[in-house]
Design an enzyme around this catalytic site. Sequence first.
Site, PDB file in Angstrom:
ATOM      1  N   THR A  64     -39.504  27.818 -11.529  1.00  0.00           N
ATOM      2  CA  THR A  64     -39.846  26.439 -11.174  1.00  0.00           C
ATOM      3  C   THR A  64     -39.969  25.718 -12.513  1.00  0.00           C
ATOM      4  O   THR A  64     -40.379  26.334 -13.512  1.00  0.00           O
ATOM      5  CB  THR A  64     -41.187  26.335 -10.401  1.00  0.00           C
ATOM      6  OG1 THR A  64     -42.232  26.849 -11.231  1.00  0.00           O
ATOM      7  CG2 THR A  64     -41.168  27.120  -9.104  1.00  0.00           C
ATOM      8  N   HIS A  65     -39.585  24.478 -12.564  1.00  0.00           N
ATOM      9  CA  HIS A  65     -39.570  23.722 -13.831  1.00  0.00           C
ATOM     10  C   HIS A  65     -38.713  24.416 -14.885  1.00  0.00           C
ATOM     11  O   HIS A  65     -38.948  24.250 -16.082  1.00  0.00           O
ATOM     12  CB  HIS A  65     -40.986  23.511 -14.387  1.00  0.00           C
ATOM     13  CG  HIS A  65     -41.982  23.054 -13.374  1.00  0.00           C
ATOM     14  ND1 HIS A  65     -42.204  21.728 -13.105  1.00  0.00           N
ATOM     15  CD2 HIS A  65     -42.798  23.761 -12.542  1.00  0.00           C
ATOM     16  CE1 HIS A  65     -43.133  21.639 -12.151  1.00  0.00           C
ATOM     17  NE2 HIS A  65     -43.498  22.853 -11.797  1.00  0.00           N
ATOM     18  N   TYR A  70     -10.132  -6.527  12.156  1.00  0.00           N
ATOM     19  CA  TYR A  70      -9.456  -6.049  10.943  1.00  0.00           C
ATOM     20  C   TYR A  70      -9.406  -7.141   9.876  1.00  0.00           C
ATOM     21  O   TYR A  70      -9.185  -8.314  10.161  1.00  0.00           O
ATOM     22  CB  TYR A  70      -8.013  -5.606  11.270  1.00  0.00           C
ATOM     23  CG  TYR A  70      -7.271  -5.133  10.030  1.00  0.00           C
ATOM     24  CD1 TYR A  70      -7.390  -3.828   9.578  1.00  0.00           C
ATOM     25  CD2 TYR A  70      -6.481  -6.020   9.283  1.00  0.00           C
ATOM     26  CE1 TYR A  70      -6.741  -3.400   8.422  1.00  0.00           C
ATOM     27  CE2 TYR A  70      -5.837  -5.595   8.126  1.00  0.00           C
ATOM     28  CZ  TYR A  70      -5.978  -4.287   7.708  1.00  0.00           C
ATOM     29  OH  TYR A  70      -5.344  -3.871   6.567  1.00  0.00           O
ATOM     30  N   SER A 119     -12.255  27.309 -27.531  1.00  0.00           N
ATOM     31  CA  SER A 119     -12.377  26.129 -28.370  1.00  0.00           C
ATOM     32  C   SER A 119     -11.223  26.129 -29.368  1.00  0.00           C
ATOM     33  O   SER A 119     -10.775  27.183 -29.803  1.00  0.00           O
ATOM     34  CB  SER A 119     -13.713  26.171 -29.116  1.00  0.00           C
ATOM     35  OG  SER A 119     -13.641  25.381 -30.290  1.00  0.00           O
ATOM     36  N   GLN A 166      -7.851  -1.981   3.621  1.00  0.00           N
ATOM     37  CA  GLN A 166      -6.815  -1.197   2.936  1.00  0.00           C
ATOM     38  C   GLN A 166      -7.432  -0.423   1.760  1.00  0.00           C
ATOM     39  O   GLN A 166      -6.898   0.598   1.336  1.00  0.00           O
ATOM     40  CB  GLN A 166      -5.717  -2.144   2.436  1.00  0.00           C
ATOM     41  CG  GLN A 166      -4.570  -1.460   1.734  1.00  0.00           C
ATOM     42  CD  GLN A 166      -3.380  -2.373   1.600  1.00  0.00           C
ATOM     43  OE1 GLN A 166      -2.720  -2.701   2.588  1.00  0.00           O
ATOM     44  NE2 GLN A 166      -3.093  -2.825   0.398  1.00  0.00           N
ATOM     45  N   SER A 180       0.822  -1.224   0.000  1.00  0.00           N
ATOM     46  CA  SER A 180       0.000   0.000   0.000  1.00  0.00           C
ATOM     47  C   SER A 180       0.850   1.265   0.000  1.00  0.00           C
ATOM     48  O   SER A 180       0.328   2.368   0.071  1.00  0.00           O
ATOM     49  CB  SER A 180      -0.937  -0.002   1.210  1.00  0.00           C
ATOM     50  OG  SER A 180      -0.216  -0.222   2.405  1.00  0.00           O
ATOM     51  N   LYS A 189     -15.917  30.911 -29.123  1.00  0.00           N
ATOM     52  CA  LYS A 189     -16.345  30.207 -27.909  1.00  0.00           C
ATOM     53  C   LYS A 189     -15.604  30.651 -26.650  1.00  0.00           C
ATOM     54  O   LYS A 189     -14.404  30.886 -26.654  1.00  0.00           O
ATOM     55  CB  LYS A 189     -16.147  28.691 -28.074  1.00  0.00           C
ATOM     56  CG  LYS A 189     -17.106  28.039 -29.034  1.00  0.00           C
ATOM     57  CD  LYS A 189     -18.565  28.134 -28.616  1.00  0.00           C
ATOM     58  CE  LYS A 189     -19.010  27.014 -27.732  1.00  0.00           C
ATOM     59  NZ  LYS A 189     -18.889  25.677 -28.240  1.00  0.00           N
ATOM     60  N   LYS A 193      -8.586   3.675   1.245  1.00  0.00           N
ATOM     61  CA  LYS A 193      -7.731   4.854   1.065  1.00  0.00           C
ATOM     62  C   LYS A 193      -7.791   5.554  -0.288  1.00  0.00           C
ATOM     63  O   LYS A 193      -8.074   6.759  -0.349  1.00  0.00           O
ATOM     64  CB  LYS A 193      -6.278   4.474   1.369  1.00  0.00           C
ATOM     65  CG  LYS A 193      -6.106   4.094   2.820  1.00  0.00           C
ATOM     66  CD  LYS A 193      -4.738   3.618   3.157  1.00  0.00           C
ATOM     67  CE  LYS A 193      -4.753   3.012   4.550  1.00  0.00           C
ATOM     68  NZ  LYS A 193      -5.616   1.782   4.644  1.00  0.00           N
ATOM     69  N   GLU A 203     -18.483  23.031 -15.529  1.00  0.00           N
ATOM     70  CA  GLU A 203     -18.791  21.695 -16.077  1.00  0.00           C
ATOM     71  C   GLU A 203     -17.954  20.618 -15.390  1.00  0.00           C
ATOM     72  O   GLU A 203     -18.442  19.520 -15.089  1.00  0.00           O
ATOM     73  CB  GLU A 203     -18.547  21.680 -17.586  1.00  0.00           C
ATOM     74  CG  GLU A 203     -19.595  22.483 -18.351  1.00  0.00           C
ATOM     75  CD  GLU A 203     -19.244  22.690 -19.817  1.00  0.00           C
ATOM     76  OE1 GLU A 203     -18.316  22.032 -20.326  1.00  0.00           O
ATOM     77  OE2 GLU A 203     -19.896  23.533 -20.455  1.00  0.00           O
ATOM     78  N   ASN A 239     -16.014  28.958 -22.996  1.00  0.00           N
ATOM     79  CA  ASN A 239     -16.777  27.873 -22.366  1.00  0.00           C
ATOM     80  C   ASN A 239     -16.677  27.860 -20.840  1.00  0.00           C
ATOM     81  O   ASN A 239     -15.628  28.176 -20.286  1.00  0.00           O
ATOM     82  CB  ASN A 239     -16.279  26.526 -22.910  1.00  0.00           C
ATOM     83  CG  ASN A 239     -16.537  26.392 -24.396  1.00  0.00           C
ATOM     84  OD1 ASN A 239     -17.506  26.935 -24.923  1.00  0.00           O
ATOM     85  ND2 ASN A 239     -15.651  25.684 -25.085  1.00  0.00           N
TER      86      ASN A 239
HETATM   87  N1  ARG Z   1      -1.784  -1.350   4.744  1.00  0.00           N
HETATM   88  C1  ARG Z   1      -2.669  -1.822   5.724  1.00  0.00           C
HETATM   89  C2  ARG Z   1      -3.996  -1.100   5.609  1.00  0.00           C
HETATM   90  O1  ARG Z   1      -4.025  -0.096   4.993  1.00  0.00           O
HETATM   91  C3  ARG Z   1      -2.096  -1.598   7.080  1.00  0.00           C
HETATM   92  C4  ARG Z   1      -2.590  -2.526   8.124  1.00  0.00           C
HETATM   93  C5  ARG Z   1      -1.998  -3.860   7.909  1.00  0.00           C
HETATM   94  N2  ARG Z   1      -2.437  -4.789   8.904  1.00  0.00           N
HETATM   95  C6  ARG Z   1      -2.413  -6.078   8.689  1.00  0.00           C
HETATM   96  N3  ARG Z   1      -2.850  -6.847   9.612  1.00  0.00           N
HETATM   97  N4  ARG Z   1      -1.979  -6.576   7.560  1.00  0.00           N
HETATM   98  O2  ARG Z   1      -5.002  -1.523   6.097  1.00  0.00           O
END
Ligand code: ARG
Length: 459
Positions: free
Chosen positions: A155-156, A317, A277, A322, A23, A283, A325, A290, A285
């Site tokens: 409205t509308h 866990y 453009s 993971q 990660s 143009k 993120k 957007e 824009n």
């Molecule tokens: N990279 C892991 C995560 O983002 C860290 C935690 C890892 N823990 C484990 N038991 N492998 O969740």
Amino acid sequence: MAQLWGGRFTKETDKLVYNFNASIGFDQKFYRQDIEGSIAHVKMLGKQGILTEKEMQDIVKCLNEIREDVEAGSLEITDEYEDIHSFVEANLIERLGDTGKKLHTGRSRNDQVALDMRLYTRGEVLATDVLLKELLETIIKIMEENTETIMPGFTHLQKAQPITLAHHMGAYFEMFKRDRLRLHDIYERMNYCPLGSGALAGTTYPLDREYTAELLDFYGPTLNSMDGVSDRDYLIEFLSACATIMMHLSRFSEEVIIWNSNEYQFVEIDDAYSTGSSIMPQKKNPDIAELVRGKTGRVYGALMSLLTTMKGIPLAYNKDMQEDKEFSFDAMDTVKGCIALFNGMLATMKFNKDKMRASANHGFTNATDAADYLVNHGVPFRDAHGIVGQIVLYCIDRGIAIDDMSLEELKAISPVFEEDIYEAISMETCVNKRLTVGAPGKEAMERVIAIEKDYLSKN
Ligand code: ARG
């Protein structure tokens, strides 16, 4: 391949497996929070006598140096490490030897990553709130300057009744104000420290979790170690708030795009916030609006992604987490960028007050008020509605506004009309007689503006 857990294994991890599992490519985003959390952990270990005072001080000093070196660019975070936790620990051990190996005492990467993500998200909640406040300040300024700028309310997407630009902007003020309140609520609920939850069942070391929580500005420790390592509710709540912010920005963007169109010309987006453009020289824009509208999709996506990731995970866990993120980071960056850019576009946008006024004049936006005039002179509302309907038809046939009809023409349709009808259906009267709380009348609007300014001065 630098891993923290080689002891039990007899073979090297397959390279593809290693890459799939790693990660570091994305969790390096919170290297600061990882180091900050480690420093708090080590200070607590020192206070509890689990580490000696000297060990504690050496580790804290070295962790600070690692952070400084990363910030200065002299220490690079590379994918030779599995994750940011391994990177920091490996560098600490390289610099401090055996003392560095004591950092992870009484801690698991599970509570460590739970802390890092919470710290990072907490910072983003606050940063987003600051940006929303800046946007509200731009909006309130436009409101103050435009309590008499008449425009059609729709409205509308059909002209309905006259309002003012202040009133229209005020609707967005309310939305972004609620968005801020949502962020404040989330902050209150999330501000508890998971560190000390261990892998899932706490630890046998005499950790002082209150102390760590205090060092990291949390209200206190989380109260269940299984929940502590596997709770991502706060992140889901924040992504949900982000999705709502984007929904508001997207609606606003849609209006700016319509208002900026050749047909409406209610606004002109500043050159600095428009693009041209490659083929059509004429143009200009509204790309920023957007893009904000378009980027709403990826923020919704992040919310759906995390909800789906979390829904089947047994306690505590699991590596699925993971996946909390990448999309979240993307959503957080996207929302901040969109608020800032939208704010810049809005602050520099020119409002064509004449066009707005002319549009309100020529859309029968005072038809309701003409009917109310008849009602005030004893005509039942349903009949008044019918009479004004006839008047509108008459005007459409001739391409005129109600105000353009002579008193004779009006009287021919209903003898109840007198000279004072013109005053009664002027745009100013239509707007300024609407004085209930939240309505566009100048005095009502000014009272609301005062309330909102007071709110901004305190929050
Ligand atoms: N990279 C892991 C995560 O983002 C860290 C935690 C890892 N823990 C484990 N038991 N492998 O969740």
